[in-house]
Design a protein around this motif. Structure first.
Motif, PDB file in Angstrom:
ATOM      1  N   GLY B 148       0.825  -1.215   0.000  1.00  0.00           N
ATOM      2  CA  GLY B 148       0.000   0.000   0.000  1.00  0.00           C
ATOM      3  C   GLY B 148       0.855   1.260   0.000  1.00  0.00           C
ATOM      4  N   ILE B 149       1.898   1.260   0.829  1.00  0.00           N
ATOM      5  CA  ILE B 149       2.759   2.447   0.912  1.00  0.00           C
ATOM      6  C   ILE B 149       3.465   2.683  -0.418  1.00  0.00           C
ATOM      7  N   VAL B 150       3.961   1.598  -1.021  1.00  0.00           N
ATOM      8  CA  VAL B 150       4.642   1.740  -2.318  1.00  0.00           C
ATOM      9  C   VAL B 150       3.678   2.307  -3.356  1.00  0.00           C
ATOM     10  N   LEU B 151       2.437   1.786  -3.346  1.00  0.00           N
ATOM     11  CA  LEU B 151       1.446   2.281  -4.309  1.00  0.00           C
ATOM     12  C   LEU B 151       1.178   3.771  -4.090  1.00  0.00           C
ATOM     13  N   ILE B 152       1.089   4.173  -2.797  1.00  0.00           N
ATOM     14  CA  ILE B 152       0.855   5.592  -2.502  1.00  0.00           C
ATOM     15  C   ILE B 152       2.014   6.427  -3.034  1.00  0.00           C
ATOM     16  N   LEU B 153       3.240   5.909  -2.795  1.00  0.00           N
ATOM     17  CA  LEU B 153       4.420   6.647  -3.255  1.00  0.00           C
ATOM     18  C   LEU B 153       4.403   6.811  -4.775  1.00  0.00           C
ATOM     19  N   ILE B 154       3.982   5.753  -5.461  1.00  0.00           N
ATOM     20  CA  ILE B 154       4.008   5.813  -6.922  1.00  0.00           C
ATOM     21  C   ILE B 154       2.866   6.659  -7.477  1.00  0.00           C
ATOM     22  N   PHE B 155       1.650   6.399  -6.996  1.00  0.00           N
ATOM     23  CA  PHE B 155       0.485   6.976  -7.664  1.00  0.00           C
ATOM     24  C   PHE B 155      -0.046   8.265  -7.026  1.00  0.00           C
ATOM     25  N   SER B 156       0.344   8.541  -5.786  1.00  0.00           N
ATOM     26  CA  SER B 156      -0.265   9.695  -5.124  1.00  0.00           C
ATOM     27  C   SER B 156       0.701  10.852  -4.923  1.00  0.00           C
ATOM     28  N   THR B 157       1.986  10.566  -4.944  1.00  0.00           N
ATOM     29  CA  THR B 157       2.946  11.637  -4.694  1.00  0.00           C
ATOM     30  C   THR B 157       3.738  11.914  -5.968  1.00  0.00           C
ATOM     31  N   GLY B 158       4.553  12.949  -5.923  1.00  0.00           N
ATOM     32  CA  GLY B 158       5.404  13.252  -7.064  1.00  0.00           C
ATOM     33  C   GLY B 158       4.597  13.677  -8.266  1.00  0.00           C
ATOM     34  N   TRP B 159       5.098  13.370  -9.450  1.00  0.00           N
ATOM     35  CA  TRP B 159       4.469  13.925 -10.655  1.00  0.00           C
ATOM     36  C   TRP B 159       3.247  13.147 -11.127  1.00  0.00           C
ATOM     37  N   LEU B 160       3.044  11.917 -10.621  1.00  0.00           N
ATOM     38  CA  LEU B 160       1.879  11.166 -11.106  1.00  0.00           C
ATOM     39  C   LEU B 160       0.568  11.687 -10.491  1.00  0.00           C
ATOM     40  N   GLY B 179     -12.641   6.831  -7.760  1.00  0.00           N
ATOM     41  CA  GLY B 179     -11.256   7.304  -7.809  1.00  0.00           C
ATOM     42  C   GLY B 179     -10.542   7.068  -6.492  1.00  0.00           C
ATOM     43  N   GLN B 180     -11.275   7.271  -5.402  1.00  0.00           N
ATOM     44  CA  GLN B 180     -10.648   7.105  -4.089  1.00  0.00           C
ATOM     45  C   GLN B 180     -10.527   5.628  -3.702  1.00  0.00           C
ATOM     46  N   LEU B 181     -11.336   4.793  -4.348  1.00  0.00           N
ATOM     47  CA  LEU B 181     -11.297   3.374  -4.018  1.00  0.00           C
ATOM     48  C   LEU B 181     -10.138   2.651  -4.698  1.00  0.00           C
ATOM     49  N   VAL B 182      -9.625   3.246  -5.790  1.00  0.00           N
ATOM     50  CA  VAL B 182      -8.663   2.515  -6.612  1.00  0.00           C
ATOM     51  C   VAL B 182      -7.494   1.969  -5.789  1.00  0.00           C
ATOM     52  N   LEU B 183      -6.840   2.841  -5.035  1.00  0.00           N
ATOM     53  CA  LEU B 183      -5.633   2.378  -4.330  1.00  0.00           C
ATOM     54  C   LEU B 183      -5.913   1.320  -3.264  1.00  0.00           C
ATOM     55  N   PRO B 184      -6.918   1.511  -2.387  1.00  0.00           N
ATOM     56  CA  PRO B 184      -7.177   0.440  -1.402  1.00  0.00           C
ATOM     57  C   PRO B 184      -7.517  -0.892  -2.074  1.00  0.00           C
ATOM     58  N   VAL B 185      -8.367  -0.834  -3.098  1.00  0.00           N
ATOM     59  CA  VAL B 185      -8.754  -2.083  -3.770  1.00  0.00           C
ATOM     60  C   VAL B 185      -7.538  -2.722  -4.436  1.00  0.00           C
ATOM     61  N   LEU B 186      -6.737  -1.892  -5.123  1.00  0.00           N
ATOM     62  CA  LEU B 186      -5.553  -2.416  -5.805  1.00  0.00           C
ATOM     63  C   LEU B 186      -4.600  -3.082  -4.807  1.00  0.00           C
ATOM     64  N   ALA B 256      -5.333  -3.502   8.359  1.00  0.00           N
ATOM     65  CA  ALA B 256      -4.152  -2.680   8.082  1.00  0.00           C
ATOM     66  C   ALA B 256      -4.398  -1.724   6.918  1.00  0.00           C
ATOM     67  N   ILE B 257      -5.077  -2.219   5.893  1.00  0.00           N
ATOM     68  CA  ILE B 257      -5.297  -1.402   4.695  1.00  0.00           C
ATOM     69  C   ILE B 257      -6.216  -0.220   5.015  1.00  0.00           C
ATOM     70  N   GLU B 258      -7.276  -0.494   5.769  1.00  0.00           N
ATOM     71  CA  GLU B 258      -8.201   0.590   6.110  1.00  0.00           C
ATOM     72  C   GLU B 258      -7.499   1.643   6.956  1.00  0.00           C
ATOM     73  N   TYR B 259      -6.623   1.184   7.832  1.00  0.00           N
ATOM     74  CA  TYR B 259      -5.888   2.100   8.686  1.00  0.00           C
ATOM     75  C   TYR B 259      -4.975   2.971   7.827  1.00  0.00           C
ATOM     76  N   LEU B 260      -4.321   2.314   6.872  1.00  0.00           N
ATOM     77  CA  LEU B 260      -3.383   3.024   5.999  1.00  0.00           C
ATOM     78  C   LEU B 260      -4.094   4.090   5.173  1.00  0.00           C
ATOM     79  N   GLY B 267     -12.238  -2.273  10.032  1.00  0.00           N
ATOM     80  CA  GLY B 267     -10.823  -2.347  10.369  1.00  0.00           C
ATOM     81  C   GLY B 267     -10.366  -1.094  11.078  1.00  0.00           C
ATOM     82  N   LEU B 268     -10.732   0.037  10.496  1.00  0.00           N
ATOM     83  CA  LEU B 268     -10.370   1.306  11.113  1.00  0.00           C
ATOM     84  C   LEU B 268     -11.068   1.444  12.465  1.00  0.00           C
TER      85      LEU B 268
END
Lengths: 558, 316
Positions: B148-160, B179-186, B256-260, B267-268
């Motif tokens: 999840g963290i790696v996905l956030i780093l790739i898709f949510s931060t920086g130029w993407l 749009g907001q569901l994509v990362l948790p589901v992925l 863990a994912i919901e918390y993240l 979970g949260l």
């Protein structure tokens, strides 16, 4: 690729199959599995392809459909079905020819029929023209003597008996009216009665359709009965080929002779008569009844085995013969009645028997490929039960292993090998060595040759005969009646859980009283009729008799 | 077959009962005074008395458990300490959010994993197969929050910056914000898939080597029919249990994912409840997760039984 030879064949007789110089190699070792094979089969004729396992006969059979097992490849030659060259065609052309030009009947229909699909689906999909598919399915089912109603077509393969499954496989092959049919040991897993039915079906189907057949087998007896011409394969090559009658009566190649000699002949002319003197039996079974849960499998079983005698337990699959032998050895303990071994009653479960009792009764399993732990060396396989049953430490382990291997006719050096480094016959010898290492008084052999080639079977039987001469008692479980007449002195014929006939082998086989025994004898392929009267066989038999006479004279002076 | 299902159902209930016992013992019946443990530094005599009363701490342990279980059977888990709402009312919308999340992950992940596994098996020992093996092995060895963290780093931060790093939600149901569901589901899909892919590959290879597939090819059937009709249905059978295990794992994995992603699910809720020592809430969520686990396994058993013609036919 078309050569003048193929044209010649077409001119004299329409050949359904014509192959020339076919070579299949294995990858990545590039070893030739079959090399430069040329054969042709005219329409309406059956070619028998005989050889032991590993001779490449199945590889050749599959090559006839342009199919290669994983990591093998056809590298040279041509295969013509009718007028089409299979190897020159594209994948789509090959596919179009399969089922219509050439069809395949597998060795074990139980694993070749898809367990998750109904018979209707599996039969219909083999038919490409969909006009009257349903009618054709029913027609071909009637031809193989199976029901053709909807209820039957809705069944799954597991709801059929072994014989029915094989007939479905035959129907599936004939449904597209192919020019050539490849039969890969289609009766290996079947008992004689079913085998006789299946062979009759195959014969009548090839006649009706004028289909050419290639019948692959390791058993000369079956092929002799069915084929017009026989080709003998050895190490990837056809070593001899000729009309069936000629090949059986005057074989030329030494390997062919060896194969012919290996087939056990059904002796119905009296055979060996057991000695008259009354011996004290080492094993007495009285009124044994056994079952699984509420199902009763065996009833009123009485058997006696004396030292030096071999009692055969003959029956078809499902007759309860394995249950009986497992009960005696203590692997199956849901039974009632008496099992007396050397004067003492044996407890039903082997856990409750003494080590001494367990040592004296040993068991050899049907399938040597599953009965040896693949992670242990032969040496440990033999020593482990020995050490356990003789109470702890073995004084001289090397000599125990060497003696056991020697008695099983294996070199002592085999002790260091793992099972996967052994052939099927050698594995079964190791199983025998393991059983006789503890010097048992009774050896129970549960179909121990049924997973092996006929040629290997002959060697194993010879070995057992020697053990018997040394005074060991044998209980030999089998479905092969010809084998019984070659090894046993007494035979108990088991039919659906009851012994229907029991007596000396010569008496029972020459003058069977029960109709079931008579049917069994009638269904056994008549190999003797074609082969036993041949000059070659007569000379072999004469030599054998002389041999046994000499041996008997030296070995039994008393 | 009905008998088998009833049998499994019975064992499911027994398991759930055992879980309830463990949850109760671990949270409420530990030695020492649960009320002062819960209240910690906030303990005042009045609050302690009130809490002891609510948790029936005056009764013997067996009676406490009996009262608690009877209440739980009517979905009455008491009142949340932190929010003051009844637990059932507090959890209902969060449960539905979590179920949506899990459903999306399951519906996307399972077919994808089965297809990838089959594809890999059909191209056995070639480049695609080796690549799939490597990637699934690496992904299977990473914990889901790392993914999840790696996905956030790739898709949510920086130029993407394609997707938001947390689930902000809104007033409607969660599926209204794809749009907001994509990362948790992925993240869940990636966490759940590798074992299914590997198992499907192994099972498919075995089936492709089987004699009935060879026979189907020798009948001249097109490869597509061979795979779809003969190979795939038989290959999925053994994989069903792995799918069930993985989907059941989702029930715990969402924590863990919901918390993240700050996703408002059970979970949260569980994480927050642990922070606040909100015992009734913790008990309810753990029981819920166990319940989901048991139900998914039961469903997988039933599907597995129904897919096996031997069982299906003999039950008639």
């Amino acid at each position: 690729m078309s050569t003048s030879t193929t044209d010649d064949h077409r001119s004299d007789e329409a050949a359904a199959l014509d192959i020339d110089g076919v070579t299949v190699i294995g990858r990545p070792s590039d070893v030739e599995i079959i090399s430069g094979i040329s054969l042709s089969v005219p329409r309406g004729r059956i070619l028998g392809l005989v050889g032991e396992s590993g001779s490449g006969k199945t590889t050749l059979g599959l090559a006839l459909l342009a199919h290669c097992k994983r990591a093998t490849e056809i590298t040279a030659g041509s295969i013509r079905i009718g007028t089409t060259d299979l190897l020159a065609g594209t994948a789509a052309e090959v596919r179009a020819l399969r089922g219509r030009g050439v069809a395949y009947i597998p060795q074990s229909p139980a694993s070749a029929l898809n367990p998750a699909l109904r018979l209707r689906t599996q039969l219909r999909e083999a038919l490409f023209e969909s006009d009257d598919a349903a009618a054709r399915v029913r027609e071909v089912l009637r031809e193989v003597a199976l029901p053709d109603d909807d209820a039957f077509l809705d069944r799954y393969p597991h709801q059929l008996s072994g014989g029915q499954q094989q007939r479905v496989a035959i129907a599936m092959a004939f449904i597209g009216r192919p020019d050539l049919i490849v039969l890969d040991e289609p009766t290996t897993g079947l008992d004689v009665t079913t085998q006789a039915h299946v062979l009759a079906t195959i014969r009548s189907m090839t006649r009706t359709y004028g289909t050419a057949g290639v019948y692959i087998s390791h058993d000369m007896a079956v092929v002799a009965d069915l084929a017009d011409e026989i080709a003998v394969m050895y190490q990837g090559e056809v070593v001899e080929r000729g009309p069936g009658s000629r090949l059986l009566s005057a074989p030329e190649h030494p390997y062919t002779m060896q194969l012919l000699r290996a087939v056990p002949l059904l002796k119905t002319d009296g055979g060996d008569h057991p000695a008259d003197e009354a011996k004290t039996p080492v094993l007495t079974v009285r009124g044994l009844e056994a079952g699984y849960g509420r199902t009763n499998v065996l009833k009123d079983i009485d058997i006696e085995v004396a030292p030096g005698d071999c009692v055969a337990l003959l029956g078809e699959s499902g007759s309860g013969k394995t249950t009986l032998s497992r009960s005696i050895v203590g692997l199956h303990h849901q039974f009632g009645g008496e099992v007396v071994f050397d004067g003492a009653q044996l407890a039903p479960s082997s856990y409750r028997r003494t080590a001494e009792q367990r040592r004296r009764v040993q068991y050899i399993f049907q399938n040597p490929y599953e009965a040896l732990n693949p992670r242990k060396r032969v040496r440990d396989l033999i020593l482990q039960p020995y050490a356990h049953l003789t109470g702890g430490k073995v004084a001289d382990p090397d000599s125990v292993v060497a003696t056991a291997l020697e008695r099983a006719a294996l070199p002592a050096a085999y002790g260091e090998r793992f099972p996967e480094q052994l052939s099927g016959g050698e594995r079964q010898r190791v199983c025998i060595a393991r059983a006789i290492a503890t010097k048992p008084d009774l050896l129970i052999c549960d179909e121990i040759t049924s997973a092996l080639d006929v040629s290997v079977q002959a060697e194993i039987v010879e070995l057992l005969r020697n053990l018997q001469n040394d005074g060991m008692a044998l209980l030999f479980v089998t479905h092969n009646i010809a084998l019984v007449s070659n090894i046993a002195q007494y035979v108990a014929i088991l039919n659906s859980g009851r012994i229907v006939e029991y007596g000396p082998v010569g008496t029972v086989l020459s003058d069977p009283q029960h109709e079931y025994t008579r049917a069994l004898i009638a269904d056994t392929p008549d190999f003797e009729l074609t082969f036993a009267d041949s000059p070659m066989h007569k000379s072999i038999r004469a030599a054998e008799k002389e041999h046994t006479a000499v041996e008997g004279g030296t070995k039994r002076p008393e | 077959m009905i008998r088998l299902i009833i049998n499994r159902l019975f064992f499911g209930l027994v398991t759930l009962f055992a879980v309830s016992l463990i949850v109760f013992l671990a949270t409420q019946a530990l030695p020492g005074d649960a009320a002062s443990a819960i209240l910690g530094r906030d303990a005042t005599p009045e609050r302690l008395t009130a809490l002891r009363e609510q948790l029936n701490l005056g009764d013997p342990v067996a009676v406490q458990y009996g009262k608690w279980l009877l209440a739980a059977l009517t979905l009455d888990f008491g009142t949340s300490f932190a929010s003051g709402y009844p637990v059932a009312e507090y959890l209902a919308p969060r449960l539905s959010n979590s179920l949506w999340l899990m459903a999306f992950a399951a519906i996307i992940g399972t077919p994808l994993a089965l297809a990838l596994g089959s594809f890999s098996a059909m191209r056995r020992d070639r480049g695609v197969d080796h690549a799939t093996s490597m990637v699934t092995l690496v992904l299977a060895s990473l914990p889901e929050f790392v993914v999840g963290i790696v996905l956030i780093l790739i898709f949510s931060t920086g130029w993407l910056s394609l997707f938001p790093p947390i689930f902000a939600g809104g007033s409607g149901a969660v599926w209204q914000y794809p749009g907001q569901l994509v990362l948790p589901v992925l993240t869940l899909v990636i966490a759940v898939s590798p074992p299914i892919i590997r198992m499907m590959r192994a099972s498919m290879i075995e089936v492709l080597e089987s004699e009935y597939v060879q026979q189907a090819r020798l009948k001249g059937l097109p490869e597509k029919t061979v795979i779809r009709r003969h190979a795939a249905p038989n290959a999925i059978g053994p994989v069903a249990q792995v799918i069930a295990l993985q989907l059941a794992w989702l029930a715990g994995g969402v924590v863990a994912i919901e918390y993240l992603f700050r996703f408002p699910g059970i979970g949260l809720a569980l994480m927050d409840a642990i922070d606040a020592r909100d015992i009734p809430l913790i008990q309810a969520v753990v029981l819920l997760i166990a319940g989901v686990y048991i139900v998914v396994n039961l469903l997988a058993d039933i599907v597995g039984l129904a897919a096996n013609p031997k069982v299906r036919v003999s039950a008639k």
